[in-house]
Design a protein around this motif. Structure first.
Motif, PDB file in Angstrom:
ATOM      1  N   ILE A 192      34.195  35.462  34.930  1.00 10.26           N
ATOM      2  CA  ILE A 192      34.548  34.341  35.821  1.00 10.26           C
ATOM      3  C   ILE A 192      33.887  33.066  35.303  1.00 10.26           C
TER       4      ILE A 192
ATOM      5  N   LEU B 171      32.593  29.622  36.502  1.00  9.85           N
ATOM      6  CA  LEU B 171      32.236  28.850  37.692  1.00  9.85           C
ATOM      7  C   LEU B 171      32.326  27.382  37.293  1.00  9.85           C
TER       8      LEU B 171
ATOM      9  N   HIS C 250      38.903  34.588  35.046  1.00  8.28           N
ATOM     10  CA  HIS C 250      39.072  34.133  36.422  1.00  8.28           C
ATOM     11  C   HIS C 250      38.320  32.813  36.565  1.00  8.28           C
TER      12      HIS C 250
ATOM     13  N   TYR D  75      36.451  30.139  39.457  1.00  5.65           N
ATOM     14  CA  TYR D  75      36.030  29.744  40.807  1.00  5.65           C
ATOM     15  C   TYR D  75      35.552  28.308  40.701  1.00  5.65           C
TER      16      TYR D  75
ATOM     17  N   GLY E  47      39.545  31.057  42.671  1.00  7.18           N
ATOM     18  CA  GLY E  47      38.785  30.919  43.912  1.00  7.18           C
ATOM     19  C   GLY E  47      38.312  29.487  44.008  1.00  7.18           C
ATOM     20  N   CYS E  48      37.979  29.055  45.216  1.00  2.93           N
ATOM     21  CA  CYS E  48      37.580  27.654  45.377  1.00  2.93           C
ATOM     22  C   CYS E  48      36.621  27.493  46.543  1.00  2.93           C
TER      23      CYS E  48
ATOM     24  N   ASP F 180      32.569  27.577  50.630  1.00  2.00           N
ATOM     25  CA  ASP F 180      32.346  28.927  51.137  1.00  2.00           C
ATOM     26  C   ASP F 180      31.442  28.915  52.360  1.00  2.00           C
TER      27      ASP F 180
ATOM     28  N   LEU G 202      31.781  32.824  45.538  1.00  6.44           N
ATOM     29  CA  LEU G 202      31.847  33.376  44.176  1.00  6.44           C
ATOM     30  C   LEU G 202      31.445  34.851  44.196  1.00  6.44           C
TER      31      LEU G 202
ATOM     32  N   MET H 257      34.179  36.828  45.545  1.00  3.75           N
ATOM     33  CA  MET H 257      35.267  36.981  44.571  1.00  3.75           C
ATOM     34  C   MET H 257      34.894  38.034  43.525  1.00  3.75           C
TER      35      MET H 257
ATOM     36  N   HIS I 118      39.983  38.135  47.632  1.00  3.68           N
ATOM     37  CA  HIS I 118      38.734  37.427  47.928  1.00  3.68           C
ATOM     38  C   HIS I 118      39.002  36.399  49.026  1.00  3.68           C
TER      39      HIS I 118
ATOM     40  N   ASN J 157      40.020  31.906  48.690  1.00  5.78           N
ATOM     41  CA  ASN J 157      41.067  32.187  47.702  1.00  5.78           C
ATOM     42  C   ASN J 157      42.014  31.000  47.497  1.00  5.78           C
ATOM     43  N   GLN J 158      42.948  31.178  46.569  1.00  9.45           N
ATOM     44  CA  GLN J 158      43.852  30.089  46.200  1.00  9.45           C
ATOM     45  C   GLN J 158      44.792  29.715  47.349  1.00  9.45           C
TER      46      GLN J 158
END
Ligand SMILES: NC(=O)c1ccc[n+]([C@@H]2O[C@H](COP(=O)([O-])OP(=O)(O)OC[C@H]3O[C@@H](n4cnc5c(N)ncnc54)[C@H](O)[C@@H]3O)[C@@H](O)[C@H]2O)c1
Length: 365
Positions: free
Chosen positions: A66, A68, A89, A91, A118-119, A122, A303, A306, A316, A319-320
């Motif tokens: 991933i 970040l 992936h 995030y 992912g975004c 959180d 994160l 995810m 997750h 999510n998008q």
């Protein structure tokens, strides 16, 4: 548990919060950091005992699953697309992109490569906002009919040493802080159906208030006082105001009015805070919090969620779908303000699964 290798791109202000919180989540293995400005990466690596590498090396590292993406908003998609092109992936810090069209490019590229997006934010996964979610779901204030949300400050140039990006297209108070409020509201109430917006600016330029560039003027290229009326699919009508033009005010961050009572939801930019409810005309009571992650800064929870979701092959939470929906809400508020008409949204999303309360700290599944 299988660990997931993480590579961080963007070693500025917010990376400290992520790197400080990361040891609490065993699924995360921070492999290396990179920045377009190598000295920023070197400084961060030295402070946290990590290795700083060139961007290309980080993207090519097979241990990293991933990326970040902690770059500034105007770079989120370009960096995200690079990550996806390398089969990683991604995030991203919020917003997912500065325009819906750009976000769609990223999401469809990720879909083609079968990788996740992912975004942030959180914070809606934090203890206080999960408490609010539980109370809403339990019907403690009945059906939510209406409410208000206020994010009003004088402007981030008072504290941020490089605040230029906040006043460039794709940022401003709505794009910058709206994601916290809107993600929180969508988590509580479900998706939004339509919006009406109004936008203006108090000043043409701003003065940097701290750091090496203190006293420098920066041009304001965006609306800095933006209001939106949100019609939720549930029927709830919520008014949202985000502003960098307000010196002082006395509104709660979020108030929700239900058929049998009212709720005060704490700052959606934070994980902690009291949730208060009042039944009919009775006094406010502070809700008991049974959810974890409500007593500090856990800005890495999305994160970690995810990463665990990749391990266990589930959706997750940050999510998008929710971030595309939130971005469309924001863009539509600004569009409505300039067009002078109501905008119906095209994207919707499911509410993310509530967080569990029965797991040890740092384990989300
Ligand atoms: N500062 C905060 O308190 C805060 C809080 C929450 C979220 N955020 C979000 O985090 C993101 C970053 O904010 P920040 O305050 O850390 O910004 P910053 O300007 O302090 O740091 C951004 C870093 O990204 C690097 N960068 C920019 N473009 C790059 C590229 N193409 N490739 C590699 N590196 C690149 C810059 O050199 C810089 O070191 C933004 O999306 C912001 O909205 C910031």
């Amino acid at each position: 548990m299988r660990k997931i290798g993480i590579g961080i791109i963007g070693c500025g202000n917010i990376s400290d919060a992520y790197l400080t919180a990361s040891p609490g989540f065993p699924v995360l293995d921070i492999i290396s950091v990179a920045d377009i400005n190598p000295s920023a990466a070197d400084a961060k690596a030295a402070a946290f005992g990590l290795s700083a590498v060139p961007l290309a090396a980080l993207l090519a590292d097979p241990r990293i699953e991933i990326i970040l993406n902690l770059t500034t908003p105007q770079n989120h998609v370009q960096v995200g697309l690079q990550a996806v092109a390398h089969g990683k992936h991604v995030y991203s810090e919020k917003p997912l992109a500065t325009t819906l069209t750009d976000a769609e490019r990223l999401v469809s590229a990720a879909r083609e490569k079968n990788v996740r997006v992912g975004c942030a934010p959180d914070t809606f996964l934090g203890g206080s906002h999960q408490t609010a979610r539980r109370l809403i779901d339990d019907g403690v204030i009945g059906a939510v009919v209406a409410g208000s949300a206020f994010m009003q400050v004088p402007g981030h140039e008072l504290w941020h040493p490089n605040p230029d990006f906040y006043y460039k297209p794709g940022s401003g108070p709505l794009m910058d802080m709206g994601p916290y409020y809107l993600t929180c509201l969508v988590n509580l109430l479900g998706p939004v159906k339509s919006v009406v917006g109004q936008a203006k600016s108090a000043y043409d330029s701003r003065t940097i208030g701290s750091g090496a560039r203190e006293g420098q003027r920066i041009e304001v290229e965006v609306a800095t006082h933006v209001s939106g009326l949100l019609e939720f699919e549930s029927g709830a009508a919520i008014s949202l105001t985000t502003s960098f033009d307000v010196w002082k005010h006395d509104h709660n961050h979020i108030e929700l009015y239900g058929t049998t009572g009212s709720m005060i939801v704490p700052d959606p930019n934070r994980f902690e805070g009291e949730v208060k409810t009042a039944h009919r005309k009775e006094d406010w009571t502070v809700a008991q919090q049974i959810h974890p992650y409500g007593d500090g800064n856990y800005r890495i929870l999305g994160l970690a969620d995810m990463a665990e979701a990749i391990v266990s092959n589930r959706q997750h939470r940050a999510n998008q779908d929710i971030s595309l929906h939130v971005l469309e809400i924001m863009e539509s508020i600004l569009h409505s303000a300039s067009a002078g008409r109501r905008i119906e949204l095209t994207y919707s999303c499911a509410r993310p699964e509530p967080m569990r309360t029965d797991l040890p700290f740092g384990i989300l599944e």
